[in-house]
Design a protein around this motif. Sequence first.
Motif, PDB file in Angstrom:
ATOM      1  N   MET A   1       0.855  -1.191   0.000  1.00  0.00           N
ATOM      2  CA  MET A   1       0.000   0.000   0.000  1.00  0.00           C
ATOM      3  C   MET A   1       0.891   1.241   0.000  1.00  0.00           C
ATOM      4  O   MET A   1       1.970   1.232   0.592  1.00  0.00           O
ATOM      5  CB  MET A   1      -0.874   0.042   1.266  1.00  0.00           C
ATOM      6  CG  MET A   1      -1.838  -1.098   1.408  1.00  0.00           C
ATOM      7  SD  MET A   1      -2.724  -1.010   2.989  1.00  0.00           S
ATOM      8  CE  MET A   1      -4.106   0.002   2.548  1.00  0.00           C
ATOM      9  N   ARG A   2       0.400   2.282  -0.646  1.00  0.00           N
ATOM     10  CA  ARG A   2       1.086   3.563  -0.555  1.00  0.00           C
ATOM     11  C   ARG A   2       0.776   4.153   0.812  1.00  0.00           C
ATOM     12  O   ARG A   2      -0.190   3.767   1.477  1.00  0.00           O
ATOM     13  CB  ARG A   2       0.597   4.491  -1.663  1.00  0.00           C
ATOM     14  CG  ARG A   2       1.020   4.031  -3.059  1.00  0.00           C
ATOM     15  CD  ARG A   2       0.696   5.077  -4.133  1.00  0.00           C
ATOM     16  NE  ARG A   2      -0.556   5.789  -3.944  1.00  0.00           N
ATOM     17  CZ  ARG A   2      -1.733   5.408  -4.470  1.00  0.00           C
ATOM     18  NH1 ARG A   2      -1.823   4.335  -5.225  1.00  0.00           N
ATOM     19  NH2 ARG A   2      -2.819   6.120  -4.247  1.00  0.00           N
ATOM     20  N   LEU A   3       1.586   5.091   1.274  1.00  0.00           N
ATOM     21  CA  LEU A   3       1.420   5.686   2.588  1.00  0.00           C
ATOM     22  C   LEU A   3       0.041   6.321   2.756  1.00  0.00           C
ATOM     23  O   LEU A   3      -0.617   6.169   3.782  1.00  0.00           O
ATOM     24  CB  LEU A   3       2.530   6.700   2.863  1.00  0.00           C
ATOM     25  CG  LEU A   3       2.509   7.375   4.224  1.00  0.00           C
ATOM     26  CD1 LEU A   3       2.574   6.327   5.344  1.00  0.00           C
ATOM     27  CD2 LEU A   3       3.643   8.369   4.351  1.00  0.00           C
ATOM     28  N   ASP A   4      -0.415   7.028   1.733  1.00  0.00           N
ATOM     29  CA  ASP A   4      -1.722   7.681   1.834  1.00  0.00           C
ATOM     30  C   ASP A   4      -2.854   6.646   1.919  1.00  0.00           C
ATOM     31  O   ASP A   4      -3.846   6.843   2.617  1.00  0.00           O
ATOM     32  CB  ASP A   4      -1.952   8.663   0.675  1.00  0.00           C
ATOM     33  CG  ASP A   4      -1.904   7.998  -0.692  1.00  0.00           C
ATOM     34  OD1 ASP A   4      -1.095   7.040  -0.857  1.00  0.00           O
ATOM     35  OD2 ASP A   4      -2.639   8.434  -1.591  1.00  0.00           O
TER      36      ASP A   4
ATOM     37  N   LEU B   1      -2.551   3.671   3.319  1.00  0.00           N
ATOM     38  CA  LEU B   1      -2.462   3.144   4.676  1.00  0.00           C
ATOM     39  C   LEU B   1      -3.100   4.087   5.676  1.00  0.00           C
ATOM     40  O   LEU B   1      -3.868   3.665   6.549  1.00  0.00           O
ATOM     41  CB  LEU B   1      -0.993   2.886   5.047  1.00  0.00           C
ATOM     42  CG  LEU B   1      -0.737   2.401   6.459  1.00  0.00           C
ATOM     43  CD1 LEU B   1      -1.403   1.056   6.698  1.00  0.00           C
ATOM     44  CD2 LEU B   1       0.763   2.299   6.721  1.00  0.00           C
ATOM     45  N   LYS B   2      -2.813   5.381   5.545  1.00  0.00           N
ATOM     46  CA  LYS B   2      -3.397   6.368   6.456  1.00  0.00           C
ATOM     47  C   LYS B   2      -4.909   6.372   6.372  1.00  0.00           C
ATOM     48  O   LYS B   2      -5.594   6.410   7.399  1.00  0.00           O
ATOM     49  CB  LYS B   2      -2.828   7.746   6.161  1.00  0.00           C
ATOM     50  CG  LYS B   2      -1.403   7.954   6.610  1.00  0.00           C
ATOM     51  CD  LYS B   2      -0.922   9.339   6.292  1.00  0.00           C
ATOM     52  CE  LYS B   2       0.530   9.552   6.736  1.00  0.00           C
ATOM     53  NZ  LYS B   2       1.035  10.870   6.392  1.00  0.00           N
ATOM     54  N   SER B   3      -5.440   6.326   5.172  1.00  0.00           N
ATOM     55  CA  SER B   3      -6.903   6.340   5.031  1.00  0.00           C
ATOM     56  C   SER B   3      -7.509   5.041   5.551  1.00  0.00           C
ATOM     57  O   SER B   3      -8.594   5.051   6.140  1.00  0.00           O
ATOM     58  CB  SER B   3      -7.316   6.599   3.585  1.00  0.00           C
ATOM     59  OG  SER B   3      -6.956   5.518   2.766  1.00  0.00           O
ATOM     60  N   ALA B   4      -6.828   3.929   5.387  1.00  0.00           N
ATOM     61  CA  ALA B   4      -7.341   2.661   5.897  1.00  0.00           C
ATOM     62  C   ALA B   4      -7.336   2.658   7.421  1.00  0.00           C
ATOM     63  O   ALA B   4      -8.228   2.070   8.053  1.00  0.00           O
ATOM     64  CB  ALA B   4      -6.498   1.512   5.367  1.00  0.00           C
TER      65      ALA B   4
END
Length: 82
Positions: free
Chosen positions: A71-74, A76-79
């Motif tokens: 996953m991209r960082l963004d 991951l953050k949204s998840a």
Amino acid sequence: MPSILPVSDLRNYNEVLKNCQVGEPVFLTKNGRGKFVVLDIEDYEKDRAEKKLLAKLLEAEEAVTDGKGWMRLDELKSAMEE
């Protein structure tokens, strides 16, 4: 030392169960060959949990290997916010 008994000893199952303790399964033989194992419930539950964990780890490894598990960082953050 493992406890190995003939399956015919189950006629007196209380004696067989006395031999079955945490970390020490009782192996039952039929016609001189291994046939069954009697486990303490704690050992059984531990084995099931380990098997489930290994299956999840294998699933994760396969996802990473084919590239779909990253996953991209963004993402991951949204998840993590959900």
